[in-house]
Scaffold this motif. Structure first.
Motif, PDB file in Angstrom:
ATOM      1  N   LYS A 169      67.032  80.716  -0.839  1.00 30.40           N
ATOM      2  CA  LYS A 169      68.592  80.402  -1.343  1.00 30.40           C
ATOM      3  C   LYS A 169      69.402  79.140  -0.421  1.00 30.40           C
ATOM      4  O   LYS A 169      69.773  78.752  -1.409  1.00 30.40           O
ATOM      5  CB  LYS A 169      68.688  81.499  -0.116  1.00 30.40           C
TER       6      LYS A 169
ATOM      7  N   CYS B 196      68.817  76.906  -4.466  1.00 31.59           N
ATOM      8  CA  CYS B 196      69.193  77.730  -5.214  1.00 31.59           C
ATOM      9  C   CYS B 196      70.418  77.026  -5.284  1.00 31.59           C
ATOM     10  O   CYS B 196      71.491  76.708  -5.977  1.00 31.59           O
ATOM     11  CB  CYS B 196      69.258  79.390  -5.344  1.00 31.59           C
ATOM     12  N   GLU B 197      71.214  77.469  -3.692  1.00 30.85           N
ATOM     13  CA  GLU B 197      72.522  76.734  -3.586  1.00 30.85           C
ATOM     14  C   GLU B 197      72.699  74.878  -4.065  1.00 30.85           C
ATOM     15  O   GLU B 197      73.552  74.837  -4.583  1.00 30.85           O
ATOM     16  CB  GLU B 197      73.118  76.347  -1.579  1.00 30.85           C
ATOM     17  N   GLU B 198      71.744  74.280  -2.899  1.00 35.91           N
ATOM     18  CA  GLU B 198      71.587  73.470  -3.535  1.00 35.91           C
ATOM     19  C   GLU B 198      71.711  72.667  -5.604  1.00 35.91           C
ATOM     20  O   GLU B 198      72.781  72.150  -5.518  1.00 35.91           O
ATOM     21  CB  GLU B 198      70.773  72.024  -2.611  1.00 35.91           C
TER      22      GLU B 198
ATOM     23  N   LYS C 121      75.207  73.427  -6.368  1.00 34.50           N
ATOM     24  CA  LYS C 121      76.326  72.041  -6.683  1.00 34.50           C
ATOM     25  C   LYS C 121      76.057  71.344  -7.085  1.00 34.50           C
ATOM     26  O   LYS C 121      76.952  71.124  -7.629  1.00 34.50           O
ATOM     27  CB  LYS C 121      76.104  71.711  -4.600  1.00 34.50           C
TER      28      LYS C 121
END
Length: 80
Positions: A46, A49-51, A54
């Motif tokens: 997770k 994926c967020e990294e 961004k």
């Protein structure tokens, strides 16, 4: 579950594996110790994926458009 380090995964790879992890956890048919390992792996996926999202948002935001909506170049993104 992939043996590939999470930090080397593309967004798509991490998302695909995260979906598999969530599926296994939702079924509830894995032993407690494996559930804990899956949860930890899921948290790492997770975060990856967020990294990657961004990074993509920053790249898109760095593109400047002219009056016709055509890219005129890019501006440096902080830290690059």
């Amino acid at each position: 579950m992939s043996e590939k380090p999470v930090t080397e995964m593309s967004f798509e790879e991490a998302m695909r594996e995260l979906e598999q992890v969530v599926g296994q956890l939702e079924r509830g048919d894995v032993p407690l110790e494996q559930s804990i390992q899956l949860y930890e792996r899921g948290a790492q996926l997770k975060a990856r994926c967020e990294e990657k999202l961004k990074e993509a948002e920053e790249k898109v935001a760095a593109i400047t458009l002219d009056a016709n909506g055509a890219p005129t170049g890019t501006t440096p993104v902080e830290g690059q």
